[in-house]
Design a protein around this motif. Structure first.
Motif, short mmCIF file in Angstrom:
data_model
loop_
_atom_site.label_atom_id
_atom_site.label_comp_id
_atom_site.label_asym_id
_atom_site.label_seq_id
_atom_site.Cartn_x
_atom_site.Cartn_y
_atom_site.Cartn_z
N ALA A 1 0.82 -1.22 0.00
CA ALA A 1 0.00 0.00 0.00
C ALA A 1 0.85 1.26 0.00
N LEU A 2 2.06 1.18 0.52
CA LEU A 2 2.95 2.33 0.56
C LEU A 2 3.40 2.67 -0.87
N ASN A 3 3.74 1.64 -1.61
CA ASN A 3 4.17 1.85 -3.00
C ASN A 3 3.02 2.35 -3.85
N LEU B 1 0.78 4.30 -3.08
CA LEU B 1 0.65 5.75 -2.90
C LEU B 1 1.49 6.48 -3.94
N ARG B 2 2.75 6.12 -4.04
CA ARG B 2 3.62 6.80 -5.01
C ARG B 2 3.19 6.47 -6.45
N GLU C 1 2.24 9.41 -9.08
CA GLU C 1 3.14 9.73 -10.20
C GLU C 1 2.47 9.46 -11.55
N LYS D 1 -7.98 0.40 -1.62
CA LYS D 1 -8.42 1.59 -0.88
C LYS D 1 -7.32 2.65 -0.88
N ALA D 2 -6.09 2.20 -0.75
CA ALA D 2 -4.96 3.14 -0.77
C ALA D 2 -4.87 3.84 -2.13
N ALA E 1 -7.52 6.45 -2.34
CA ALA E 1 -7.22 7.60 -1.47
C ALA E 1 -6.04 8.41 -1.98
N ALA E 2 -5.16 7.78 -2.74
CA ALA E 2 -3.93 8.46 -3.19
C ALA E 2 -4.18 9.47 -4.29
N ARG F 1 -5.10 12.55 -6.51
CA ARG F 1 -5.25 13.98 -6.23
C ARG F 1 -6.37 14.57 -7.08
N PRO G 1 10.53 0.32 -0.02
CA PRO G 1 10.80 0.31 -1.46
C PRO G 1 10.03 1.38 -2.23
N MET G 2 9.94 2.59 -1.68
CA MET G 2 9.21 3.64 -2.41
C MET G 2 10.07 4.24 -3.52
N ARG H 1 -5.75 22.43 -7.19
CA ARG H 1 -5.93 23.23 -5.97
C ARG H 1 -4.82 24.28 -5.84
N TRP I 1 -0.48 6.16 7.00
CA TRP I 1 -0.94 5.49 5.77
C TRP I 1 -0.85 3.97 5.97
N TYR J 1 -3.97 1.37 5.67
CA TYR J 1 -4.16 0.55 4.48
C TYR J 1 -3.40 -0.78 4.46
N VAL J 2 -2.49 -0.97 5.40
CA VAL J 2 -1.76 -2.24 5.40
C VAL J 2 -2.35 -3.15 6.45
#
Lengths: 292, 292, 292, 292
Positions: free
Chosen positions: A92-94, A96-97, A101, A142-143, A146-147, A149, C59-60, D3, D285, D289-290
């Protein structure tokens, strides 16, 4: 970008099934745009092959590679771009990016699939083993939602559950995916039970469907497509495969001492070449804004 | 990179005229490499068209764009790459950056031409007006030679003097260019007085020649080529033009409702597709380095 | 690049322990170069923080990000760059791409470590769990060595085995790593048994050592460093941390209504600013190559 | 992005003069964002210095370089970014690409100035000679306005006419610029006749003003600022200059054998370092989400 996203939503939430052009680089995207294709699909396999000469299904390419390709595509082609983001780049962290991007690169829709990328070309002996757990994947979807914009960006849940799990289990997953805020379901190919699986899928989820690998008769059965909420269908990777052969045959012909003159019939017309580089529009731009 | 540069020098200072493959992106470079082409030429026109959809001969693309394209090419194709650096990006100061960045991108030879890039698509009414003064251009060529970090990188003086000036004046320029440390002369096309100009050029400079637009009979006249030190000849931009038509025809066929199945004959074979993405080599790599 | 690699090898296989400058972006690398630092170390943590605002140890960021940063560093600073490539990007297949791209970006030495990147910020409860198996890692190091295109590029085996395993097991790993063709061993910090571990390490491997976190007294004990083949030592991440505070304090001062004039004492001199942008060299370049 | 652009318009068409943070890279932009700065200004001089080690005022850097820097800034900092696009990259044709690419990189406002970039560091003997003709520049500004894809992007006419022309002629230019669709006027520094010029400028154009180099007393005279429609003021390039000195002093201290421990007081706190890499947000986060 904004307009491309809005046009994509109109198709997704409209009532007609639209085919998507398979493109693989800025040039093919530009030509698709010139021909009036509204939706273009960038598959990871052909994007990575053309730009990096690496195979799909191994983690040799990464999300930064895909972002760069998407950015170069959206700057030359005003189309709604659906991009294959594999497993979202990891957890889920990845995601996000990845989502932020790709969004900044101007895409309209981002596919996140429930399969992990195998660490080796040969893949796992059982594809089943690569399915991310339902709980983890729901968190990732879900992430992804939410990510964003821009609320107009569409997150697509691409799933191979129907290919790897018993029907009930697969539908249970898809039902849960559908409640995460994603706005479309995508199948990477015709599921094992064929069109019946698509009917079952539609009963489990009222999200619009994006399908690859529909048999010919299904693509012509508009009642079936409409009844099952199929909104985007893909037509295979022919664009890339044809380009590879054309380039190969040309370079082979010349390598074997063949004459450049023999290629004439296979070359684009001057008019087509000028359209690719926007010469008519740019001349008009000069007439309007450059002091004569 | 080092090896590619050394191979290029062997050709340039050898005794045979070698044809160069015209490539325009990583995919075409990769295929040229697979077919055994040793020298690849990246013309600005097709590079900018394919990646940026902008025409050549206007300054809409810049040296950073070309550097990025070269870098992506050299990472997938082990070939000796000759790159068109237009006017070097401006004056001698720009030449410094241009040469160092293209070198870092792994090219083997860099063309700097004595024509300015016109500010508009229509160009100047007289091309003559765009020739950089001899003194300024000699300074730029010396700067290009001095800017190299690897003495094996070749600076090529590309000149349209023969096309724009009286013969004497053109040869006088070429004589001076030849004393700057550049190691080859390139003509962008057959000069107005035809092969006689090439003979005259060779009498004025003993540098190896790279020629575009040789008539068919000349390319077969090995005695002529050898006698005049012609070492590299170009074969036009067919690779790009054929690819554009192939992509266009495919996307048009599908847009008009044609079946993907109709494309089969025009698609690359599975074996060719696998070679592009290096699957055989990568599987061997896995067998060697991945614990089974 | 070639010269930077050769200078690095002279240090590595010389007889003196040399400190390395910690840099994090092109600007800090440029300043290190101006001050005469020969070796610069790009840690993943500060590189990713400065360019991407993402933390290390998740690993972002990926190898394409690091490649881009390295490329921008080597174009402005003629230093020998050691770069942290984390786990090489994954398995032996990823190592292939990682090594070739970092090499193309001009680095002199590439660290591949035997720890996996944890999927979450919190990491695994036990770091031990993240150690790649010895067999797999030996394969990866051999792959890294084989992937080089320039035999002067140094592959560095960075290991946390001493931090995570019993001494015997750790030394056994390091012995095996040393036989893969790598040319240096790096420790990410002082091992648990202190300098005694370094002595033991040196008895297990005659490769040169690169050490982080040496206590002050050890850095002054030249006999100890020489006796144990310590060739490069790191000095922490101060450059980045000082820059962050300087930028933060400046922007906070101004945000609070402070006067720009108050900053004068903390600003670089005009001479220093000109050196960063190479104005003296470029003016000399103009004098030499631009017609006056 | 949307925004950030809307927030910028609120300031520009509001009633208060807001200071802008001078930033030069992703790290300084990230810190400005953390401190609550709403508007950030990326000057070409410091952007090119930090990323490319090239001086401003020569065409060694190009628009692709600036686009890359802007893209890396907007991905880590949610601020309204004003970017210096020099002369727009050349004529009206270049302006088209410049505006579209900077817009795609997420900036809020783009400055196009009426001075050409001189070809040499020494510049022209008379700056006057570098002013683009009024007619040509009006065409370029109209082109910039027309090139936008998002109507919220602001085109700023940056002019040095007041510095180089008699007042009447300068005001005549500014009047014409104001009718092109640009939405703000920017002065690169206090004009020769001081604040009186600003009053005169405001009488000639009712567009909001962005000013560099306001004397201290003027910045405190809110009645003056309000009466003359001054909406954004810049505070010099202190952020960059302070960072250069901090990095330089640190690397010099260590080069001279100084202890890393001596740097402690000048280093950012752990809390500040974690804020830069978003650790608190990312941990949150993960918790959301995790799957635990």
């Amino acid at each position: 970008v904004t307009r491309a996203r809005k046009r994509f939503r109109e198709i997704l939430f409209g009532s007609v099934c639209v085919p998507a052009a398979s493109i693989f680089d800025p040039l093919s995207a530009r030509i698709a745009h010139m021909l009036g294709w509204e939706v273009c699909k960038l598959s990871g396999s052909v994007a990575k092959a053309a730009d990096l000469a690496v195979p799909d299904g191994v983690p040799m390419a990464n999300i930064s590679d895909m972002v760069d390709i998407c950015r170069r595509i959206t700057r030359v082609a005003d189309v709604s771009l659906i991009v294959d983001a594999d497993d979202g780049g990891g957890g889920a962290l990845n995601v996000l990016r990845t989502v932020q991007e790709l969004e900044a690169a101007g895409v309209s829709a981002i596919e996140i699939e429930d399969n992990q990328v195998p660490p080796r070309i040969q893949g796992a002996s059982s594809r089943h083993a690569l399915l991310v757990s339902k709980e983890e994947h729901v968190g990732k979807l879900k992430a992804a939602v939410a990510a964003r914009r821009d609320a107009d960006t569409v997150i697509v849940a691409r799933t191979s559950a129907l290919h790897q799990l018993p029907l009930d289990e697969a539908l249970d997953r898809i039902r849960d995916y559908s409640r995460t805020g994603v706005e479309a379901i995508m199948l990477p190919g015709l599921p094992p039970r064929g069109l019946a699986d698509i009917v079952a899928l539609h009963q489990a989820s009222d999200l619009p469907l994006c399908l690859l690998g529909l048999p010919l008769e299904a693509t012509k059965d508009e009642a079936f497509l409409a009844a099952n909420n199929v909104r985007i269908r893909f037509l295979g990777l022919g664009t890339y495969k044809v380009a590879v052969k054309a380039i190969h045959d040309t370079l082979k012909h010349l390598k074997n001492g063949g004459s450049p003159a023999d290629l004439r019939d296979r070359e684009a017309s001057e008019e087509l070449l000028q359209a690719v580089t926007r010469i008519p529009e740019l001349l008009e731009w000069e007439r309007t804004y450059v002091v004569q």
